[in-house]
Design an enzyme around this catalytic site. Sequence first.
Site, PDB file in Angstrom:
ATOM      1  N   GLU A   3      -9.516  -8.777  80.467  1.00 30.62           N
ATOM      2  CA  GLU A   3     -10.710  -9.330  79.843  1.00 30.62           C
ATOM      3  C   GLU A   3     -11.474 -10.246  80.791  1.00 30.62           C
ATOM      4  O   GLU A   3     -10.890 -11.035  81.535  1.00 30.62           O
ATOM      5  CB  GLU A   3     -10.329 -10.106  78.576  1.00 30.62           C
ATOM      6  CG  GLU A   3      -9.618  -9.220  77.562  1.00 30.62           C
ATOM      7  CD  GLU A   3      -9.667  -9.770  76.163  1.00 30.62           C
ATOM      8  OE1 GLU A   3     -10.574 -10.564  75.844  1.00 30.62           O
ATOM      9  OE2 GLU A   3      -8.792  -9.413  75.373  1.00 30.62           O
ATOM     10  N   ASP A   4     -12.792 -10.102  80.752  1.00 30.30           N
ATOM     11  CA  ASP A   4     -13.695 -11.062  81.383  1.00 30.30           C
ATOM     12  C   ASP A   4     -13.463 -11.165  82.891  1.00 30.30           C
ATOM     13  O   ASP A   4     -13.327 -12.260  83.439  1.00 30.30           O
ATOM     14  CB  ASP A   4     -13.518 -12.444  80.742  1.00 30.30           C
ATOM     15  CG  ASP A   4     -13.812 -12.443  79.247  1.00 30.30           C
ATOM     16  OD1 ASP A   4     -14.386 -11.462  78.765  1.00 30.30           O
ATOM     17  OD2 ASP A   4     -13.464 -13.425  78.574  1.00 30.30           O
ATOM     18  N   CYS A  58     -17.797  -8.975  75.176  1.00 33.09           N
ATOM     19  CA  CYS A  58     -16.796  -7.991  74.780  1.00 33.09           C
ATOM     20  C   CYS A  58     -17.214  -7.051  73.646  1.00 33.09           C
ATOM     21  O   CYS A  58     -17.105  -5.837  73.776  1.00 33.09           O
ATOM     22  CB  CYS A  58     -15.485  -8.691  74.416  1.00 33.09           C
ATOM     23  SG  CYS A  58     -15.662 -10.004  73.199  1.00 33.09           S
ATOM     24  N   ASP A 117     -13.087  -5.570  80.507  1.00 31.61           N
ATOM     25  CA  ASP A 117     -13.987  -5.154  79.422  1.00 31.61           C
ATOM     26  C   ASP A 117     -15.420  -5.641  79.591  1.00 31.61           C
ATOM     27  O   ASP A 117     -16.335  -5.135  78.946  1.00 31.61           O
ATOM     28  CB  ASP A 117     -13.437  -5.599  78.063  1.00 31.61           C
ATOM     29  CG  ASP A 117     -13.356  -7.119  77.905  1.00 31.61           C
ATOM     30  OD1 ASP A 117     -13.437  -7.845  78.911  1.00 31.61           O
ATOM     31  OD2 ASP A 117     -13.177  -7.575  76.757  1.00 31.61           O
TER      32      ASP A 117
END
Length: 631
Positions: free
Chosen positions: A48-49, A87, A249
Amino acid sequence: MKQPNFNPHLNRRTVLGAAASLAATAAQGALARPSSGKCPNILWIVSEDNNPYVGAYGDKLAHTPTIDGLARKGALFRHIYSNAPVCAPSRFGILTGVYPESCAPANHMRANAHFPKEFQTYPELLRAAGYFCTNNTKTDYNCDVKPEAIWDVQGPQGHWRKNPGGKPFMAVFNYETTHESRLFQPTQGRVTPDMVAIPPFLPDTPAIRQDFASYYNLMEKMDGELAQRIAELEADGLAEDTIIFHYSDNGGVLPRSKRYCYEDGLACEMVVYAPPKWRHLLPVAPGRKVTSPVSFIDLAPTVLALAGVAQPAQMVGKPFLGPRAAPKTYAFGMRNRMDERYDFQRTVTDGRWRYIRNYMPHRPWGQHQAFEWLAKGYQDWESAHRAGTLNADQDRFFHTKPFEELYDLNSDPHELRNLAADPAARAQMERLSKALNTHMVAINDNGFIPEAMAGEGYFESRDRKTYPLTQVMEMARLAASGTGSEAQLVEGLNHPLPVMRYWAATGLLIGGQHGAKAALLTALAKDGADQVRVVVAEALIRMDEIDEPVRVLTVLAAQDKVWPVQLQALNALTYIGDHARPALPVVQQAAQSEQEYVRNAGRYLSAVLEGKYTPSMPIMDFERLIRRMKV
């Protein structure tokens, strides 16, 4: 604006016909299979990120041996982009193969769009073709798809080991180690604050240095978790039959990245490893880079191609692996509402140049958001702005935007020198602007419809009697660019369609044409669309017509309204300064709302109007923060 050659009228009848044909083809076993006659397993390891703070991308401070090793044996995607810099809209596109702005309100962060029942997601299509599909564990799909209905196993138990046998698998694992929320407390490790380089658009402060150091250390930790998952695959004897994808993502979470349509918000990292028997499916030799743009809208078509499954009509991306692989020229990105703050940007890049169009240039880049401002780097940045210690490049974030931005990423990787008005860059400007217009029409961009106004939705927005897209785009261009005349905008204010009136009112808000005051007062009293009245009221206040517009915004911000309208009214009140003071009782009421974004907007504005606000003030409840971190 001339409409390009495409089929915008993908209606229910054509969709049902295509679906029936696809089902019949699958039943006959006639779908194209990879040359070996057997389908590969597919493993997605999603983090993530993440921007490419990765050794394989040339970052010498990063310690990411697992990702680097996959890149040496597989393919590294040099220009890989999420389609939204956050996201939920990004994950909508990954799951469905449909741009979130084609299916409003999926273009907003976070929403519950209706995904047409006539369509199928990629795991449903793979399962119909004989795959065993699991997801462990995050969903956040931004729509009404039921995760339990589309996966064989959804949740913490999702694993290829649940496969009953005899089927190829598609397994998704999601790691939250590098999620934005993990920056809210320092992470110690190999990288210390004195080691990092701070980009020139940020001030060099202790909190910003710590955020960068923490991010590097979290990336290293995440890389180790990837190593464990791959070791598990090898221990199960499945590595030689499995294509491994690792990607993030959306872009990173350091200041001016996540939520913003710059490289740092949209540029991700992705490597794909294919074992020897499947290596022919890679677009380059092992250890080489893919330099053409790829975006996440291409992920679903790619896994379908690897599985030999036909790509349905609503999936508009292109496979980047396998026999149907086709290089692309452009990657497109977008943003609309981010949590409690409305904005509207569209962007396109070819990997060298980035063009950004701001349809709400009257709003600053750096609108306060309760969740984002929990990062101490943002707190430091705003504190420096309030203290007047920033230079022009650093302070720009807190000011309003130009209509258009153009950056040469080779010479200006931090996107500081806007070349939109540079004659030497005119050809690039025109090329990218035209490509963006063509794309927005081709995908039927819903983003011009204010949230909760009639017409949102994949099929609903294709009714040209409700949403004549090219006409709306032209009115929005006149409004946002400031080139619309007073007469054109007043005429638009009387248009029978509320979406056209909304953009005409926005143009009068941006341009401040005082000659339109009488028409605006009439619209304030009589317009039947609350979203239009919000903009009309703010425009009048900017023209020093105060009492009645503030009263209208106060009424629209009350608790008995649809929450997106409440939120739009609260946003307008936020940007009229002390004129909002009479609304304080309603703003304080909004600060107690059960709706998260209404509550956060109300709390922030209450603190500002009461003279209590400081950048370090927590707007979000701690318990709610903990729940948010688990999503």
